[in-house]
Scaffold this active site. Structure first.
Site, short mmCIF file in Angstrom:
data_model
loop_
_atom_site.label_atom_id
_atom_site.label_comp_id
_atom_site.label_asym_id
_atom_site.label_seq_id
_atom_site.Cartn_x
_atom_site.Cartn_y
_atom_site.Cartn_z
N LYS A 43 0.85 -1.18 0.00
CA LYS A 43 0.00 0.00 0.00
C LYS A 43 0.89 1.24 0.00
O LYS A 43 1.97 1.23 0.57
CB LYS A 43 -0.90 0.01 1.24
CG LYS A 43 -2.04 1.03 1.15
CD LYS A 43 -2.96 0.93 2.34
CE LYS A 43 -4.17 1.85 2.17
NZ LYS A 43 -3.84 3.23 1.80
N SER A 44 0.44 2.29 -0.66
CA SER A 44 1.26 3.50 -0.77
C SER A 44 1.54 4.12 0.60
O SER A 44 0.66 4.18 1.45
CB SER A 44 0.56 4.53 -1.66
OG SER A 44 0.40 4.04 -2.97
N ASN A 67 -13.62 4.10 -4.22
CA ASN A 67 -12.90 4.16 -2.95
C ASN A 67 -12.28 5.54 -2.75
O ASN A 67 -11.83 6.18 -3.69
CB ASN A 67 -11.82 3.07 -2.87
CG ASN A 67 -10.63 3.37 -3.75
OD1 ASN A 67 -9.67 4.01 -3.33
ND2 ASN A 67 -10.68 2.91 -5.00
N LEU A 71 -5.06 7.87 0.77
CA LEU A 71 -3.65 7.55 0.98
C LEU A 71 -3.30 7.40 2.46
O LEU A 71 -2.26 7.88 2.92
CB LEU A 71 -2.75 8.62 0.33
CG LEU A 71 -2.74 8.61 -1.21
CD1 LEU A 71 -1.90 9.76 -1.74
CD2 LEU A 71 -2.22 7.29 -1.76
N CYS A 127 -2.88 9.04 -7.68
CA CYS A 127 -4.06 8.75 -6.86
C CYS A 127 -5.11 9.84 -7.04
O CYS A 127 -4.82 11.02 -6.83
CB CYS A 127 -3.68 8.64 -5.39
SG CYS A 127 -5.09 8.30 -4.33
N ASN A 191 -3.99 3.52 -12.64
CA ASN A 191 -4.60 3.74 -11.34
C ASN A 191 -6.11 3.86 -11.55
O ASN A 191 -6.60 3.79 -12.68
CB ASN A 191 -4.04 5.00 -10.69
CG ASN A 191 -4.05 4.91 -9.17
OD1 ASN A 191 -4.95 4.34 -8.58
ND2 ASN A 191 -3.04 5.49 -8.53
N GLY A 244 -9.24 -4.51 -13.32
CA GLY A 244 -10.34 -5.42 -13.63
C GLY A 244 -9.95 -6.82 -14.01
O GLY A 244 -10.76 -7.56 -14.58
N THR A 266 -8.85 -5.11 -6.84
CA THR A 266 -10.25 -5.19 -6.44
C THR A 266 -10.83 -6.58 -6.62
O THR A 266 -11.70 -7.01 -5.85
CB THR A 266 -11.08 -4.17 -7.26
OG1 THR A 266 -10.53 -2.87 -7.07
CG2 THR A 266 -12.52 -4.17 -6.82
#
Length: 305
Positions: A43-44, A67, A71, A127, A191, A244, A266
């Site tokens: 995760k960032s 979402n 961050l 992001c 992203n 996807g 996801t």
């Protein structure tokens, strides 16, 4: 059949955990490695701890989610300890640190502090729901993107630099070429798309605390594929395809479009961590049944027909 060596990293298969999903703790990332992921993207995180937005931060939509986590991260000192705890898996499952910042100096500082504990960096310049006043505005500007990448490359000589690009631009190849010119070793496309919005039909109140958020999941696959396809023809560095991917058929489309490696995020919500073993099993069978010797034979295949 799925083994590759890219960016000097040996991989058992091309499927990576995407940033933002199960990449928060060392234990969750180890679990994903055991589930069959070829690599991990954390995760960032950045220099300072960031609480992100208050809940609700995720809402389901038809074909995916919106979402707006913002961050959220524990900061570089806490993340460094988690990265150290991942050393035991790195011989089989490479670890890529996703990092962000609001300046060249911050990106470079985070990278310098963690370079001994990772196999590559993914620069999150894209992001669409950042809380701290930066995010996709960097990745929408070729000059800013170039400056960030160039600064990190100047400071980090021996660790590959991957740049994660936003689809929320007029021409993604312009940003891709700017990152390549600055020394990027690879690109991640894409992203989340957006921002998007959901409103509660009973109250008329936006569901997300931040109102808007990034759209992710199966519904963005056609957009991600387009971005990979166009960028493959514009640059000469490897591409990570993300957006996807839920089955081996989705994976094949990205490989045909020009992605050398893939990221899954996801879709874990739908299929669970076993998605990695399921896709690698089905992908291997497809390659064998269709007479391919290895996965590299189909990368970019759609451009050669």
């Amino acid at each position: 059949m799925l083994e590759q060596e890219i960016l000097g990293i040996k991989l058992s298969n091309p499927l990576f955990l995407a940033a933002g999903i199960l990449g928060t703790t060392a234990s969750s990332m180890k679990m994903v490695a055991r589930a069959g992921a070829g690599g991990i993207v954390t995760k960032s995180f950045s220099i300072e701890a960031n609480d992100g937005y208050d809940n609700p931060t995720i809402v389901k939509i038809e074909g995916g989610v919106i979402n707006s986590v913002g961050l959220a991260s524990p900061g570089v000192e806490a993340k460094k300890e988690e990265l150290k705890d991942l050393n035991e898996i790195r011989d089989k499952t490479p670890v890529i640190a996703s990092i962000y910042g609001d300046s060249e100096e911050v990106f470079s500082d985070v990278a310098n502090q963690t370079k001994d504990y990772v196999d590559a960096f993914e620069l999150n310049v894209s992001c669409p729901h950042a809380k701290c006043g930066f995010g996709s505005n960097i990745g929408e500007n070729p000059e800013l993107t170039h400056d960030i990448v160039s600064s990190v490359k100047d400071n980090i000589k021996d660790v590959p630099i991957i740049v994660k690009l936003t689809p929320n631009v007029t021409d993604i190849t312009e940003i891709a070429k700017a990152a390549e010119d600055a020394g990027a070793d690879a690109l991640t496309l894409i992203n989340s798309v957006g921002p998007g919005l959901r409103i509660d039909y009973k109250t008329a109140i936006p569901i997300l605390n931040n109102v808007f958020g990034g759209i992710a999941g199966p519904m963005i696959k056609p957009i991600a594929l387009k971005c990979v396809y166009k960028t493959y023809e514009a640059v000469d560095i490897p591409l990570f395809g993300v957006g996807g991917i839920r089955t081996y058929k989705d994976a094949l489309e990205f490989l045909y479009a020009g992605a050398s490696l893939l990221q899954i995020g996801t879709s874990i919500m739908y299929e669970g961590p076993e998605i990695f073993k399921n896709i690698t099993h089905d992908l291997s069978n497809f390659l064998e049944e269709n007479g391919y010797k290895n996965v590299e034979e189909i990368i970019g295949l759609s451009h050669n027909l």
